[in-house]
Motif scaffolding. Sequence first.
Motif, PDB file in Angstrom:
ATOM      1  N   ALA A  87      -4.455  -4.956  -8.474  1.00 58.06           N
ATOM      2  CA  ALA A  87      -4.018  -3.682  -8.105  1.00 58.06           C
ATOM      3  C   ALA A  87      -5.276  -2.710  -8.166  1.00 58.06           C
ATOM      4  O   ALA A  87      -6.349  -3.000  -8.959  1.00 58.06           O
ATOM      5  CB  ALA A  87      -3.112  -3.256  -8.974  1.00 58.06           C
ATOM      6  N   GLU A  88      -5.158  -1.503  -7.247  1.00 56.94           N
ATOM      7  CA  GLU A  88      -5.998  -0.448  -7.189  1.00 56.94           C
ATOM      8  C   GLU A  88      -5.167   0.858  -7.029  1.00 56.94           C
ATOM      9  O   GLU A  88      -4.499   0.750  -6.367  1.00 56.94           O
ATOM     10  CB  GLU A  88      -7.222  -0.700  -6.171  1.00 56.94           C
ATOM     11  N   ALA A  89      -5.669   1.611  -7.732  1.00 55.29           N
ATOM     12  CA  ALA A  89      -5.003   3.115  -7.439  1.00 55.29           C
ATOM     13  C   ALA A  89      -6.165   4.188  -7.860  1.00 55.29           C
ATOM     14  O   ALA A  89      -6.956   4.011  -8.540  1.00 55.29           O
ATOM     15  CB  ALA A  89      -3.872   3.173  -8.728  1.00 55.29           C
ATOM     16  N   GLU A  90      -5.779   5.241  -7.175  1.00 60.14           N
ATOM     17  CA  GLU A  90      -6.245   6.342  -7.368  1.00 60.14           C
ATOM     18  C   GLU A  90      -5.801   7.733  -7.319  1.00 60.14           C
ATOM     19  O   GLU A  90      -4.767   7.714  -6.279  1.00 60.14           O
ATOM     20  CB  GLU A  90      -7.597   6.524  -6.397  1.00 60.14           C
ATOM     21  N   VAL A  91      -5.570   8.660  -8.184  1.00 54.25           N
ATOM     22  CA  VAL A  91      -4.930   9.713  -8.364  1.00 54.25           C
ATOM     23  C   VAL A  91      -5.831  11.133  -8.334  1.00 54.25           C
ATOM     24  O   VAL A  91      -6.708  11.098  -9.285  1.00 54.25           O
ATOM     25  CB  VAL A  91      -3.955   9.727  -9.398  1.00 54.25           C
ATOM     26  N   ASP A 111       0.883  -1.276  -0.166  1.00 54.00           N
ATOM     27  CA  ASP A 111      -0.006   0.058  -0.088  1.00 54.00           C
ATOM     28  C   ASP A 111       0.965   1.300   0.018  1.00 54.00           C
ATOM     29  O   ASP A 111       1.949   1.446   0.881  1.00 54.00           O
ATOM     30  CB  ASP A 111      -0.662  -0.074   1.267  1.00 54.00           C
ATOM     31  N   VAL A 112       0.651   2.322  -0.970  1.00 57.17           N
ATOM     32  CA  VAL A 112       1.314   3.372  -1.159  1.00 57.17           C
ATOM     33  C   VAL A 112       0.518   4.413  -0.930  1.00 57.17           C
ATOM     34  O   VAL A 112      -0.648   4.776  -1.716  1.00 57.17           O
ATOM     35  CB  VAL A 112       2.153   3.334  -2.209  1.00 57.17           C
ATOM     36  N   ALA A 113       1.000   5.700  -0.280  1.00 54.43           N
ATOM     37  CA  ALA A 113       0.108   6.863  -0.337  1.00 54.43           C
ATOM     38  C   ALA A 113       0.970   8.097  -0.500  1.00 54.43           C
ATOM     39  O   ALA A 113       2.131   8.081   0.041  1.00 54.43           O
ATOM     40  CB  ALA A 113      -0.595   7.104   0.975  1.00 54.43           C
ATOM     41  N   LEU A 114       0.530   8.966  -1.534  1.00 53.19           N
ATOM     42  CA  LEU A 114       1.476  10.062  -2.146  1.00 53.19           C
ATOM     43  C   LEU A 114       0.529  11.373  -1.493  1.00 53.19           C
ATOM     44  O   LEU A 114      -0.679  11.584  -1.996  1.00 53.19           O
ATOM     45  CB  LEU A 114       1.847   9.909  -3.493  1.00 53.19           C
ATOM     46  N   ARG A 115       1.230  12.374  -1.033  1.00 51.02           N
ATOM     47  CA  ARG A 115       0.779  13.555  -0.782  1.00 51.02           C
ATOM     48  C   ARG A 115       1.833  14.598  -1.517  1.00 51.02           C
ATOM     49  O   ARG A 115       2.842  14.540  -0.927  1.00 51.02           O
ATOM     50  CB  ARG A 115       0.444  13.832   0.499  1.00 51.02           C
ATOM     51  N   MET A 124      -2.054  17.250  -4.747  1.00 48.79           N
ATOM     52  CA  MET A 124      -2.216  15.947  -5.471  1.00 48.79           C
ATOM     53  C   MET A 124      -2.130  15.045  -4.223  1.00 48.79           C
ATOM     54  O   MET A 124      -1.458  14.991  -3.502  1.00 48.79           O
ATOM     55  CB  MET A 124      -0.793  15.778  -6.295  1.00 48.79           C
ATOM     56  N   ARG A 125      -3.140  14.056  -4.500  1.00 46.42           N
ATOM     57  CA  ARG A 125      -3.310  12.947  -3.578  1.00 46.42           C
ATOM     58  C   ARG A 125      -3.443  11.718  -4.223  1.00 46.42           C
ATOM     59  O   ARG A 125      -4.091  11.714  -5.339  1.00 46.42           O
ATOM     60  CB  ARG A 125      -4.660  13.023  -2.683  1.00 46.42           C
ATOM     61  N   ALA A 126      -2.680  10.522  -4.061  1.00 43.67           N
ATOM     62  CA  ALA A 126      -2.457   9.307  -4.683  1.00 43.67           C
ATOM     63  C   ALA A 126      -2.346   7.942  -3.688  1.00 43.67           C
ATOM     64  O   ALA A 126      -1.897   8.429  -2.502  1.00 43.67           O
ATOM     65  CB  ALA A 126      -1.635   9.219  -5.609  1.00 43.67           C
ATOM     66  N   ARG A 127      -3.168   6.973  -4.086  1.00 42.87           N
ATOM     67  CA  ARG A 127      -2.964   5.893  -3.223  1.00 42.87           C
ATOM     68  C   ARG A 127      -2.891   4.434  -4.184  1.00 42.87           C
ATOM     69  O   ARG A 127      -3.404   4.590  -5.374  1.00 42.87           O
ATOM     70  CB  ARG A 127      -4.290   5.686  -2.325  1.00 42.87           C
ATOM     71  N   PHE A 128      -2.373   3.706  -3.576  1.00 40.42           N
ATOM     72  CA  PHE A 128      -1.775   2.369  -4.608  1.00 40.42           C
ATOM     73  C   PHE A 128      -1.915   1.280  -3.821  1.00 40.42           C
ATOM     74  O   PHE A 128      -1.367   1.401  -2.775  1.00 40.42           O
ATOM     75  CB  PHE A 128      -0.601   2.695  -5.566  1.00 40.42           C
ATOM     76  N   GLY A 129      -2.644   0.201  -4.173  1.00 42.68           N
ATOM     77  CA  GLY A 129      -2.772  -0.987  -3.400  1.00 42.68           C
ATOM     78  C   GLY A 129      -2.402  -2.227  -4.220  1.00 42.68           C
ATOM     79  O   GLY A 129      -3.006  -2.175  -5.382  1.00 42.68           O
ATOM     80  N   LEU A 130      -1.848  -3.205  -3.878  1.00 43.63           N
ATOM     81  CA  LEU A 130      -1.336  -4.169  -4.731  1.00 43.63           C
ATOM     82  C   LEU A 130      -1.458  -5.371  -3.926  1.00 43.63           C
ATOM     83  O   LEU A 130      -0.766  -5.616  -2.808  1.00 43.63           O
ATOM     84  CB  LEU A 130      -0.140  -3.974  -5.409  1.00 43.63           C
ATOM     85  N   VAL A 131      -2.016  -6.610  -4.436  1.00 40.89           N
ATOM     86  CA  VAL A 131      -2.173  -7.916  -3.573  1.00 40.89           C
ATOM     87  C   VAL A 131      -1.705  -8.909  -4.663  1.00 40.89           C
ATOM     88  O   VAL A 131      -2.187  -8.972  -5.741  1.00 40.89           O
ATOM     89  CB  VAL A 131      -3.511  -8.020  -3.316  1.00 40.89           C
ATOM     90  N   LEU A 165      -7.994   3.305 -11.385  1.00 40.87           N
ATOM     91  CA  LEU A 165      -7.648   2.107 -12.003  1.00 40.87           C
ATOM     92  C   LEU A 165      -7.713   0.955 -11.010  1.00 40.87           C
ATOM     93  O   LEU A 165      -7.228   0.887  -9.547  1.00 40.87           O
ATOM     94  CB  LEU A 165      -6.159   2.051 -12.239  1.00 40.87           C
ATOM     95  N   GLU A 166      -8.539  -0.136 -11.198  1.00 42.76           N
ATOM     96  CA  GLU A 166      -8.545  -1.161 -10.337  1.00 42.76           C
ATOM     97  C   GLU A 166      -8.782  -2.712 -11.121  1.00 42.76           C
ATOM     98  O   GLU A 166      -9.145  -2.469 -12.218  1.00 42.76           O
ATOM     99  CB  GLU A 166      -9.789  -1.411  -9.520  1.00 42.76           C
ATOM    100  N   GLY A 167      -8.326  -3.720 -10.566  1.00 44.76           N
ATOM    101  CA  GLY A 167      -8.641  -4.810 -11.308  1.00 44.76           C
ATOM    102  C   GLY A 167      -7.330  -5.897 -11.333  1.00 44.76           C
ATOM    103  O   GLY A 167      -6.294  -5.586 -10.839  1.00 44.76           O
ATOM    104  N   THR A 168      -7.256  -6.938 -12.269  1.00 38.79           N
ATOM    105  CA  THR A 168      -6.049  -7.820 -12.311  1.00 38.79           C
ATOM    106  C   THR A 168      -5.626  -7.815 -13.819  1.00 38.79           C
ATOM    107  O   THR A 168      -6.401  -7.045 -14.470  1.00 38.79           O
ATOM    108  CB  THR A 168      -6.522  -9.237 -11.950  1.00 38.79           C
ATOM    109  N   ALA A 169      -4.784  -8.562 -14.100  1.00 43.86           N
ATOM    110  CA  ALA A 169      -4.400  -8.615 -15.716  1.00 43.86           C
ATOM    111  C   ALA A 169      -5.436  -9.314 -16.448  1.00 43.86           C
ATOM    112  O   ALA A 169      -5.551  -8.819 -17.647  1.00 43.86           O
ATOM    113  CB  ALA A 169      -2.959  -9.295 -15.712  1.00 43.86           C
TER     114      ALA A 169
END
Length: 331
Positions: A195-199, A152-156, A172-179, A218-222
């Motif tokens: 993965a799921e991401a929002e910017v 899990d990554v968060a950017l500010r 800018m606010r961003a979050r990224f999650g990968l499982v 962005l969300e989902g799998t390959a």
Amino acid sequence: MGGRADVVAHAAWYPEIVWEATASVDSLQPGQAAPRPEDWPGWTSGRLRTAGKLEAAGPSGWAALDSLWGEFRGHDLAGSGRADWPSPQDVTASCDLRWATLQLTAKAELADSLRADIHIACGDLNELVPGLAGRFEIEAAAGGTLQAPRLDVALRADGIAQDAPQAAVGQMRARFGLVVAQTAADSITVDDVAAEAEVRVLGATFDQVVLDSTTLRLEGTAAGHGLRLDVAGPQVRGLVVLAGQFDAGTAVWTGRLDSLLVVNELAGRWSLASPAALAAGAGLARVDSLRLVRGDAEFRLGAALADSQWTAAAEIVGLPLALANPALPPD
């Protein structure tokens, strides 16, 4: 790279394999190895120690960066770190690095499970990259196991601005999650990753274009994923919705454009009449039956790239000539 390095090491093979070493560097100039050494004036010194042994179960030991100090671009550099591994399956590590207003701290533990925390912050980007203003902060956390990790990554970021080309971002606010799914195999494929991401960007300016807000999700799998982009500003408003899948065997992405909306004071409101098929890969690109409508007007496009050759067909039907008035000279 100039400077001086000293290494003192000792190793024994009987009755067990052990090692012990100390290394130190003084006034090393890493910037001399950069493509433009003049951009990275400065020096660094440090001291590293390590000791351990090799057993049937694997290595055990420790390593410590007792101190790291120096100066780059007129700003002080300082850092330290340590790693301990009583066994290959039991590892702890930590580090701390500071340069100008940039701070990096990290801690990690690996035993029956994985845990890692990383914090990066910069209070003044201009100290790192001349001509770039603003500040940012990144928080990253990893957990789970090696077979099924999660990240899990968060950017500010605030007040980002660049002199040339002129660009600015208010916030800018961003979050990224990968499982990664639990797998019995030793390797992980793209099909195992979700993965799921929002910017979100507020108050962005790029040359003459002003965007009050931009949101990318962005969300989902390959095997199946979706993307949504919303843009709003005084000059333009837009929406893009995509869905698709990636084939790792052929390295080709296929999908469809489900929604496309562009609203502009000059061009009016254009929207997608029906979903359009898309494809992309190495040396491959395709857009099938893209149709945008505005009242009775319609824009149609089909294009493809294959064997390094583009083919395209476009058609405009019922476009009002009045749209060209603002571009025509006055009477």
